[in-house]
Write an enzyme that holds these catalytic residues in place. Structure first.
Site, PDB file in Angstrom:
ATOM      1  N   PHE A  26      41.686  41.435   4.901  1.00 42.80           N
ATOM      2  CA  PHE A  26      40.517  42.043   4.281  1.00 42.80           C
ATOM      3  C   PHE A  26      39.247  41.254   4.598  1.00 42.80           C
ATOM      4  CE2 PHE A  26      37.999  44.016   0.902  1.00 42.80           C
ATOM      5  CZ  PHE A  26      38.410  45.334   1.016  1.00 42.80           C
ATOM      6  N   LEU A  29      38.344  42.317   8.045  1.00 40.48           N
ATOM      7  CA  LEU A  29      37.868  43.702   8.008  1.00 40.48           C
ATOM      8  C   LEU A  29      36.459  43.768   7.431  1.00 40.48           C
ATOM      9  CD1 LEU A  29      38.386  46.751   8.371  1.00 40.48           C
ATOM     10  CD2 LEU A  29      39.331  46.750   6.049  1.00 40.48           C
ATOM     11  N   HIS A  30      36.214  43.014   6.385  1.00 45.19           N
ATOM     12  CA  HIS A  30      34.890  42.997   5.748  1.00 45.19           C
ATOM     13  C   HIS A  30      33.801  42.612   6.759  1.00 45.19           C
ATOM     14  CE1 HIS A  30      31.612  42.144   3.049  1.00 45.19           C
ATOM     15  NE2 HIS A  30      31.724  40.842   3.191  1.00 45.19           N
ATOM     16  N   VAL A  31      34.056  41.593   7.540  1.00 49.38           N
ATOM     17  CA  VAL A  31      33.085  41.170   8.553  1.00 49.38           C
ATOM     18  C   VAL A  31      32.883  42.290   9.576  1.00 49.38           C
ATOM     19  CG1 VAL A  31      32.660  39.538  10.442  1.00 49.38           C
ATOM     20  CG2 VAL A  31      33.567  38.714   8.253  1.00 49.38           C
ATOM     21  N   ALA A 172      30.363  47.365   2.796  1.00 51.55           N
ATOM     22  CA  ALA A 172      30.980  46.534   3.842  1.00 51.55           C
ATOM     23  C   ALA A 172      32.420  46.149   3.517  1.00 51.55           C
ATOM     24  CB  ALA A 172      30.142  45.288   4.081  1.00 51.55           C
TER      25      ALA A 172
END
Length: 184
Positions: A26, A29-31, A172
């Protein structure tokens, strides 16, 4: 939002837990979503219960999901994850919002009250005790904040199942309190 992609965690080694892998996945993925998705990719956790489970589903248009997966952002997790192809959603689906839930901390309430001039520091300590803080009982991922370096929890709530989709943008984290993802 007519396609999806599943990323399943494969915690094969006993010292690598499912939650550790999900937190690492996660965070990456967030980045990636912050750099590229521009609010067009949502996430869900189809196997969630008390924990978010070992399946992360990405939702979006085919081109957005293909572009998201074009780079090697899963580097370091490839041996611990299994990605599906980008697939069309089933013909019959429901919809639901998957959102972030944040509890206001007693510390932040005190700081806000002092900053607004509503209370002095000593009044805030008395009137807003730590016991006033609401505890969340939702599944979460734990990430390191990129802005202040502190560990933080992102609590995730799957909203009610709906018959029709609601359009909107995702943050995001791939979460939204308004926009829905296809649920199946």
């Amino acid at each position: 939002m007519d396609h999806y992609l599943d990323i399943r965690l494969l915690p094969e080694e006993p010292e690598v837990s499912e939650s550790f892998l999900l937190n690492a996945l996660f965070a990456k993925l967030h980045v990636r979503l912050g750099q590229q998705a521009q609010g067009r990719v949502g996430v869900s956790f189809p196997d969630h219960h008390k924990r978010l489970g070992d399946l992360l589903r990405l939702h979006g248009q085919r081109t957005d999901l293909q572009a998201l997966m074009a780079d090697d952002w899963l580097q370091g997790l490839k041996g611990y994850t299994q990605c599906s192809e980008v697939l069309p959603i089933p013909a019959t689906v429901s919809y639901r919002a998957v959102k972030r839930v944040q509890a206001k901390s007693a510390h932040n309430k005190r700081q806000r009250s002092i900053a607004k001039g509503w209370l002095t520091e000593s009044e805030a300590q008395i009137r807003i005790p730590d016991t006033q803080q609401k505890e969340l009982h939702l599944p979460f991922v734990q990430l390191k904040s990129r802005s202040n370096g502190q560990m933080m929890r992102v609590y995730v709530e799957h909203g009610p199942v709906l018959a029709v989709p609601v359009s909107g943008y995702f943050n995001a984290y791939g979460l939204s309190s308004i926009a829905t993802i296809p649920w199946f």
